[in-house]
Write a protein that holds these residues in place. Sequence first.
Motif, PDB file in Angstrom:
ATOM      1  N   UNK A 123       0.831  -1.206   0.000  1.00  0.00           N
ATOM      2  CA  UNK A 123       0.000   0.000   0.000  1.00  0.00           C
ATOM      3  C   UNK A 123       0.864   1.253   0.000  1.00  0.00           C
ATOM      4  N   UNK A 124       1.902   1.235   0.861  1.00  0.00           N
ATOM      5  CA  UNK A 124       2.796   2.397   0.914  1.00  0.00           C
ATOM      6  C   UNK A 124       3.453   2.620  -0.446  1.00  0.00           C
ATOM      7  N   UNK A 125       3.848   1.519  -1.083  1.00  0.00           N
ATOM      8  CA  UNK A 125       4.511   1.630  -2.376  1.00  0.00           C
ATOM      9  C   UNK A 125       3.531   2.201  -3.407  1.00  0.00           C
ATOM     10  N   UNK A 126       2.281   1.756  -3.329  1.00  0.00           N
ATOM     11  CA  UNK A 126       1.307   2.167  -4.341  1.00  0.00           C
ATOM     12  C   UNK A 126       0.972   3.655  -4.244  1.00  0.00           C
ATOM     13  N   UNK A 127       1.125   4.247  -3.051  1.00  0.00           N
ATOM     14  CA  UNK A 127       0.872   5.681  -2.976  1.00  0.00           C
ATOM     15  C   UNK A 127       2.155   6.463  -3.216  1.00  0.00           C
ATOM     16  N   UNK A 128       3.212   5.769  -3.654  1.00  0.00           N
ATOM     17  CA  UNK A 128       4.406   6.467  -4.111  1.00  0.00           C
ATOM     18  C   UNK A 128       5.457   6.714  -3.056  1.00  0.00           C
ATOM     19  N   UNK A 129       5.431   5.981  -1.945  1.00  0.00           N
ATOM     20  CA  UNK A 129       6.474   6.141  -0.933  1.00  0.00           C
ATOM     21  C   UNK A 129       7.815   5.676  -1.497  1.00  0.00           C
ATOM     22  N   UNK A 130       8.866   6.400  -1.142  1.00  0.00           N
ATOM     23  CA  UNK A 130      10.193   5.997  -1.612  1.00  0.00           C
ATOM     24  C   UNK A 130      10.648   4.761  -0.845  1.00  0.00           C
ATOM     25  N   UNK A 131      11.643   4.048  -1.427  1.00  0.00           N
ATOM     26  CA  UNK A 131      12.191   2.872  -0.759  1.00  0.00           C
ATOM     27  C   UNK A 131      12.708   3.238   0.623  1.00  0.00           C
ATOM     28  N   UNK A 132      13.387   4.396   0.681  1.00  0.00           N
ATOM     29  CA  UNK A 132      13.959   4.860   1.926  1.00  0.00           C
ATOM     30  C   UNK A 132      12.882   4.972   3.009  1.00  0.00           C
ATOM     31  N   UNK A 133      11.764   5.592   2.613  1.00  0.00           N
ATOM     32  CA  UNK A 133      10.686   5.775   3.567  1.00  0.00           C
ATOM     33  C   UNK A 133      10.078   4.427   3.979  1.00  0.00           C
ATOM     34  N   UNK A 134       9.889   3.559   2.990  1.00  0.00           N
ATOM     35  CA  UNK A 134       9.297   2.250   3.298  1.00  0.00           C
ATOM     36  C   UNK A 134      10.183   1.484   4.269  1.00  0.00           C
ATOM     37  N   UNK A 135      11.496   1.507   3.984  1.00  0.00           N
ATOM     38  CA  UNK A 135      12.415   0.744   4.845  1.00  0.00           C
ATOM     39  C   UNK A 135      12.431   1.339   6.248  1.00  0.00           C
ATOM     40  N   UNK A 136      12.585   2.656   6.332  1.00  0.00           N
ATOM     41  CA  UNK A 136      12.725   3.273   7.653  1.00  0.00           C
ATOM     42  C   UNK A 136      11.428   3.230   8.448  1.00  0.00           C
ATOM     43  N   UNK A 137      10.312   3.413   7.761  1.00  0.00           N
ATOM     44  CA  UNK A 137       9.053   3.565   8.489  1.00  0.00           C
ATOM     45  C   UNK A 137       8.283   2.260   8.650  1.00  0.00           C
ATOM     46  N   UNK A 138       8.370   1.403   7.642  1.00  0.00           N
ATOM     47  CA  UNK A 138       7.504   0.220   7.667  1.00  0.00           C
ATOM     48  C   UNK A 138       8.244  -1.087   7.893  1.00  0.00           C
ATOM     49  N   UNK A 139       9.472  -1.164   7.372  1.00  0.00           N
ATOM     50  CA  UNK A 139      10.191  -2.431   7.493  1.00  0.00           C
ATOM     51  C   UNK A 139      11.006  -2.481   8.779  1.00  0.00           C
ATOM     52  N   UNK A 140      11.845  -1.461   8.975  1.00  0.00           N
ATOM     53  CA  UNK A 140      12.765  -1.472  10.115  1.00  0.00           C
ATOM     54  C   UNK A 140      12.056  -1.632  11.473  1.00  0.00           C
TER      55      UNK A 140
END
Lengths: 321, 333
Positions: free
Chosen positions: B204-221
């Motif tokens: 979902x985050x990717x589909x709204x255009x979140x950068x990899x950096x943001x996804x990793x820091x905010x959702x994965x890490x």
Amino acid sequence: MNRRYVIRRLLQVLPAVASILLVTFVVVHAAPGDPVVAVAGESGNAEYYAFMREKFGLDRPVVAQFWTYSSNVLRGDLGTSFVQGQDVKDLIAERVPATLLLMGSALLISTVGGIALGALAARRPFGPLDLSVSTGALIGYALPSFWLAQLAMLTIAFRTGWFPIQGMTDARADYSGMAHYVDVARHLALPAMVLAASEVALITRIARTGILAEMNSDYIRVAQAKGLSESGALVHHALRNALLPVVTVVGTRIGFLFSGAVLVETVFGWPGLGRLVLSAAQTRDHPLLLGMVLMVAFSLVLANLLTDLVYSRVDPRIRYR
Amino acid sequence: MSIPASVTADAGAGVPPSGLVPTAGGPEGRAPHRWRAAVRRFLRHPAGLTGLALTLLVVVAGLLAEVLSPGDPFRTVGDPLLSPSGAHLMGTDNLGRDVFGAVVHGARTSMIVVLGVSAIASVIGLSVGVVAGYRGGWIDDLLMRITELFQSVPRFFLVLLIVALFGAGLDNLIYVLAFTSWPTLARVSRAEVLSVRDRDYVEAARSIGATDRRIVLRHVLPNVLPTAMVVIALTGSRIILLEASLSFLGLGDPSVMSWGYLVSNAQRFLRVAWWMSVFPGLAIAVAVLGINLMSDALNDVLAAYSKADLRRRHKRRRRGWLRRRPRPVLAGA
């Protein structure tokens, strides 16, 4: 045994051996200081340096040097000790039997003791016995082996005088036959128990978890419903399944046993690899230490291979898809 | 130690509201709530609190080393081999040095080594693990092969060789231990990343255009951190043992006081001065046990099911119909 599994497992040895060779080569190569200056002295004679460089092949490309190094190691040529002036291979081979005796005894004591304690603890999970066994295991796991060795001397050896504290045999007596074995066993008892202590802790935890999981499974319930006692279900059904994880960690444990043995041996003066490593560490005898790294690394590859093969034999579910 | 508290403050803030959150980290809903619940459970965890107390004891001793025992721990303060007394709490050693002073200064050395090594190893391990798991493909393959390379050689003996080759300064020691301590963390965090990478909320985050950096820091890490913290704590206790073993073998930094050195120095005086061995060794044991207990507790409070849950489930099972028949003799103790 599944033939395809065995072949693929055997092939995995190659990259492992290559990794060991690569890592050790890079470490030695990256070390500060020029080996030529170390050997030839700081005479400053450029011609002599060049001669030495050529003689030892240090002027050749790094890849060629790695090739020479690898083939030497694989042929069993580990170089010569700086300090002792003997072949590293011979020095190590001379000391290995005593260390193996110590490690083997510790492996046996810790496996049997750990399984017994684990089964005891699993009988009443979270009960008083379980808590004390688990606490003991935690504490045993935290004690550095070399200190435990000194504690054993302070509390057991000095107080009772039952156990000799130095060496492998009594130097003053010249025993033969049965008396010799008894003498060695008396010297072996304390170091082996100390070395086994932290291993017991690990095995206890693994065995307890495994037994608990098995005792909660359906087939045990069926066995008990048919009237088998709890101990009967444990011994006849649960134990053989619960102990598979104990087999898998044998390979890893041998690594810990090697380093533990080195430390315990230096305290008890056991005539194994420990004394050799201690003196090599203090004199910065690199070839000898490198030889130790290689020897232990290859032993671990072998131990892991054997563990996996035995494991696949014991548990036929293990195979590559 | 403020690990759980500081984590509550900054981690997991960006994870979407409860409906979308996976159950990976725990049964509770929103992430900040999850951390707060974890802290609360840690504070009710007897083993965890014991570990915290033991660790704090060592940390305080290390921090206050100059106050508790001012001056150079290597200097002579009295007669040699004095047994413990009011003047010298842990006695003096063969050179008339105060053992208590040596032990608290040794605590400082161990702390520096553990903090330095953990910091470097965490950065390397987390970076390698997250990049490998998140990127996948050939980068994953390459990074994992490199990780295996580092794991192929037995650590204790490799460290012995490197220290002998490169010298035994404290900085060298930290680098060497750090460079050999990250692989486990890398592998564990990679596995954690793999388990959340394809979750719906990341998608979902990717589909709204979140950068990899943001996804990793905010959702994965934030989802990797609970497990990573357990591994880092366990690594820390191994580091203390490893450093002590090295200085026991004479490969520690000779210019700073260390527990391993003290125990090795005690060897020749065991019969006459038990205190030279007992107190430094006890310090090692306390530090290692403290960290191990804390990491066990972290594992309990951060994992999906706490030990309390397991105990409750076990009780429920025992009350089941099958167990109602008379207990077998063996179990009736």
